[in-house]
Each structure stands twice: as structure tokens, then as C-alpha cells.
Design an enzyme around this catalytic site. Structure first.
Site, mmCIF file in Angstrom:
data_model
loop_
_atom_site.group_PDB
_atom_site.id
_atom_site.type_symbol
_atom_site.label_atom_id
_atom_site.label_comp_id
_atom_site.label_asym_id
_atom_site.label_seq_id
_atom_site.Cartn_x
_atom_site.Cartn_y
_atom_site.Cartn_z
ATOM 1 N N ARG A 106 0.816 -1.216 0.000
ATOM 2 C CA ARG A 106 0.000 0.000 0.000
ATOM 3 C C ARG A 106 0.857 1.277 0.000
ATOM 4 O O ARG A 106 0.555 2.254 -0.667
ATOM 5 C CB ARG A 106 -0.869 -0.050 1.270
ATOM 6 N N TYR A 212 -1.510 -12.934 -1.418
ATOM 7 C CA TYR A 212 -0.708 -12.636 -2.613
ATOM 8 C C TYR A 212 0.657 -12.073 -2.224
ATOM 9 O O TYR A 212 0.866 -11.635 -1.098
ATOM 10 C CB TYR A 212 -1.436 -11.679 -3.564
ATOM 11 N N ASP A 293 -13.766 6.998 -0.549
ATOM 12 C CA ASP A 293 -14.460 6.462 0.632
ATOM 13 C C ASP A 293 -15.339 7.501 1.316
ATOM 14 O O ASP A 293 -16.255 7.141 2.050
ATOM 15 C CB ASP A 293 -13.437 5.942 1.655
#
Ligand SMILES: Cc1cc2nc3c(=O)[nH]c(=O)nc-3n(C[C@H](O)[C@H](O)[C@H](O)COP(=O)(O)OP(=O)(O)OC[C@H]3O[C@@H](n4cnc5c(N)ncnc54)[C@H](O)[C@@H]3O)c2cc1C
Length: 386
Positions: A106, A212, A293
Site C-alpha cells: 500500500r 498474494y 471512501d
């Protein structure tokens, strides 16, 4: 549009805020970004960028950077949690949707977005607490009692958005009693084990786990879960909350040995409350609009929260560029008219957690979307033609 003609302030320097800063600058709009955090921290989490958001990122010149720091999975793989039987697999070569599918840390995505805008437009330690609109300007008030003005404001301040509270009214996001455990850790801890070339989602009856790699060399492994949380657990700043790795392993006891091996290897974990909202009645008020968001938070089950925030950024820039800085409210209405049907659909499917669970439904509407080139929805179909 003439550079400097329109000045826009963005509240929040997360994925959506930085993306829209870059797309607006690309449209020739002057931008300032106000972020509450005093500095950017490297939050231990992975993130998937699907081809739909990668096309937007290509347009703001961060694709190449991401290719260098990301893992490119062979497929979107869905397996039964206990037997490992394949429920659905979608190979994701770049040729399928015209852009890569990448899995990354991220913080590497955030760094890449930061590199797309000049440092001097980002103002840290600026927590927005108030907004006033008058005479075609918006004044922002910050917690340190300073103020700043702009022609318009974009609230990209996340699921607990203050901007949303101000223009729509306060309420709480929906918390359905589920949490996400997550961890990023060195793959060497797998003791030679391999989590495979795909991004794999392992489905159980009432829980799942997605696993992953996050680097091109497979040096880091990542997982994120969704499990019922017996107690009502919710934190306002949930990024740094620690989870109990023993509880986590217990929650996945009945899962396939490959999953249990990953959970055994991970040294510790964090946990997030999974929050969502119903689609909002409106996305803007006057010269203030919402993005990401702040207006369409969703469960992470389709990996589309940041992706849709990034798509918003391209469409909003196109809508503002079209009005040439003149009719900002019209541009905001057009942005909402175009984006809301898509984000509402994604919010609903994410909430139901049915995406790619099986079947063979066409995924082109989601991954094939190109925010730079899709025809914009007219705000009033009887007045405008596409
Ligand atoms: C477990 C999990 C996994 C996920 N996986 C994926 C994935 O694989 N792919 C994907 O696309 N999405 C994923 N998401 C969703 C994604 O993380 C969010 O949708 C995305 O971060 C939203 O971006 P944003 O910019 O709208 O908000 P945020 O990233 O939350 O950024 C908001 C910013 O605003 C700042 N801010 C807040 N209030 C103020 C204020 N008052 N004043 C100034 N600044 C303020 C915050 O500090 C923050 O920097 C996942 C989410 C979760 C929980």
C-alpha cells in the site's frame, strides 16, 4: 483550461486525494492538498490495482513506477477454503483489459501517487474542522485555527469524512460485525513454501482469506481476511490496531494446509473493522464535492475501494475541464450522475461478497472501464447529448 484559472482544495492525501490532485493538475487546475496527518507512515498492508484503476494511473504517469515495485499475478484465483478446489479462475494478461493487474504494498502505491504531484502543494498537519461557502468561494477551517480559501473543495477524507458530515449531516458508517486481519511479512518466513503465481481468495462458509505477493521478486507475502467478530469492535483509526495472531490461526483451523502454512509463518498481524455505507443521497453541496471512501465506502471484497476513488479522480477532472472553470456546480452534478450508478453497483456486490465466487459472469464492465475515455453521462439528458 488556463492554468491557475480555477483553484481547488483537496481535503485528505490518501489514495483518492492524491489521485485527484494529479488528475486536476493534468487538466490545468491549480490544486492544494490538506492532510490531517503530520507525516505519512508506511502502513503494513497490500493493495490490488485492477486494470480499471491502472488505466487512470497510466494517465498520471505512475504506471511504470508501480510495475517496478509490484507483483503481477497470473490470475484472479478463487478456491474452496478447505479442499482447495478451484471455484473460478480468471487469468489476467495485460491484453485482456488493456492494462496490467498489479498487487503491491500500500505504501508503494501511496509513494507513487505522491511522486505525481509537487511536494509544495501538500500541507500536512491540517485537520479540517469546518467549511464555509460564500460569494463563490469556500473557506476551510483547520484544527490549528488557520484558514484557507479556494474556488471549490473536494472532500477525499475517507470513510469518517468530516466534509461529508458537514455537507450531508453526521451519521455512522455501517459495521456488520466483521473484521479484516492483515499482515505483510518476508517470504523467507514461509521456509521455502510458495503462495503461488496468482492472487488467491480462499472461500469458507462465513469467512475468507486473500493471499498474494506484493513485490516483483516475491520477497513479501500478504494476506487479508474477513471474519465475524463476536464483540462489537470498531476503532476510529483502525489502521494501527494490533490483532492476536493465535486467534487468527484458530479462526482458520479448518482451512487448507496452504492457508494454515501462511498463517503459521506470519509473526504478527493487524486488524481493521470492515465498514461500509449505503449510497449517499447526494455527493456535493454547492462548491464542495466528495470523492472515494468519503462518498462510497465499500467492503474490500472486490478490491475496488481505492480503484473507484482513482476512477472518480479522472471523471471529476474531465467534468471540471469541460466547464472550463465556469460552472463548478454543474460539473459536480455531472460527475455524480456519471459515477454514482457504477459505484453503487460495486458497493452492493462488494457488500454481498459474491464477486468471482463461481460462475462465469462477464467482468468487462468492471475491469474494462476506461475513465479517461468512457462517454460522460449527461446531467440532464434532454438538454445535452453525450
Ligand atoms: C482490508 C482492506 C483491504 C483493501 N484492499 C483494497 C484493494 O486491494 N484494492 C482497492 O482498490 N481498495 C482496497 N481497499 C479499500 C481502500 O483502502 C480504500 O477504499 C481507499 O483507501 C480509499 O481512499 P480514500 O482516499 O477515499 O480514503 P483514505 O485512503 O482513507 O484517505 C483519506 C485521507 O484523508 C485524511 N483525513 C481524514 N480526515 C481528515 C480531515 N478532517 N482533515 C484532513 N485530512 C483528513 C486521512 O488522514 C487520509 O490520509 C481495502 C480496504 C480495506 C479495509
Amino acid at each position: 483550461m488556463a492554468k491557475g484559472k480555477l483553484s481547488i482544495a483537496i481535503v485528505g492525501a490518501g489514495m483518492g486525494g492524491l489521485a485527484v490532485a494529479a488528475t486536476l493538475r493534468r487538466a490545468g487546475i491549480a490544486v492544494q492538498v490538506y492532510e490531517q496527518a503530520p507525516r505519512f507512515a508506511r502502513i503494513g498492508a497490500g493493495i490490488q490495482m485492477m486494470p480499471n484503476s491502472m488505466k487512470v494511473l497510466r494517465g498520471i504517469d505512475v504506471e511504470e513506477k508501480l510495475r517496478q515495485t509490484s507483483f503481477q499475478p497470473y490470475s484472479h484465483l478463487n478456491r474452496e477454503g478447505d479442499t482447495g478446489k478451484v471455484m473460478r479462475e480468471l487469468p489476467m494478461p495485460e491484453s485482456l483489459f488493456g492494462a496490467p493487474y498489479l498487487c503491491m504494498h500500500r505504501a508503494d502505491l501511496h509513494d507513487a501517487l505522491l511522486s505525481a504531484v509537487p511536494e509544495e502543494i501538500i500541507h500536512l498537519d491540517k485537520k479540517l474542522v469546518g467549511l464555509e461557502q460564500s460569494a463563490g468561494q469556500v473557506t476551510m477551517v483547520f484544527a490549528d485555527s488557520t484558514r484557507a480559501r479556494a474556488d471549490a473543495v473536494i472532500g477525499a477524507d475517507g470513510v469518517h469524512s468530516v466534509v461529508r458530515d458537514i455537507i450531508i449531516g453526521p451519521d455512522e458508517p455501517i459495521h456488520k460485525g466483521r473484521i479484516a486481519y492483515r499482515a505483510v511479512f518476508p517470504s523467507t518466513l514461509l521456509n521455502g513454501g510458495d503462495i503461488g503465481a496468482s492472487r488467491t481468495k480462499w472461500w469458507g462458509a462465513d469467512r475468507h482469506i486473500v493471499i498474494y505477493y506484493t513485490t516483483p521478486t516475491r520477497s513479501e507475502a500478504y494476506f487479508v481476511t474477513s471474519v465475524p467478530e463476536p464483540a462489537e469492535w470498531l476503532t476510529r483509526e483502525s489502521w494501527s490496531a494490533k490483532g492476536d495472531v493465535k486467534e487468527l490461526r484458530k479462526a482458520y483451523e479448518g482451512f487448507h494446509p496452504d492457508v494454515r502454512a501462511v498463517l503459521e509463518a506470519c509473526p504478527d498481524c493487524h486488524k481493521w473493522a470492515i465498514l461500509e455505507r449505503e449510497p449517499l443521497p447526494k455527493w456535493s453541496e454547492g462548491r464542495v464535492a466528495l470523492l472515494g471512501d468519503a462518498c462510497h465506502p465499500m467492503t474490500p471484497y472486490m478490491a475496488q475501494g481505492a480503484a473507484t476513488a482513482i476512477e472518480d479522480a479522472a471523471i471529476l477532472a474531465r467534468c471540471l475541464a469541460e466547464v472550463g472553470g465556469e460552472d463548478i456546480e454543474k460539473a459536480f452534478h455531472r460527475y455524480e450522475a456519471h459515477r454514482k450508478p457504477r459505484t453503487s453497483r460495486i458497493q452492493a456486490i462488494s457488500s454481498a461478497n459474491t464477486w468471482m465466487k463461481g460462475g462465469s459472469d462477464d467482468t468487462t464492465w468492471l475491469y474494462g472501464y476506461d475513465a479517461w475515455n468512457v462517454p460522460l453521462t449527461p446531467t440532464e439528458p434532454h438538454v445535452e447529448a453525450v
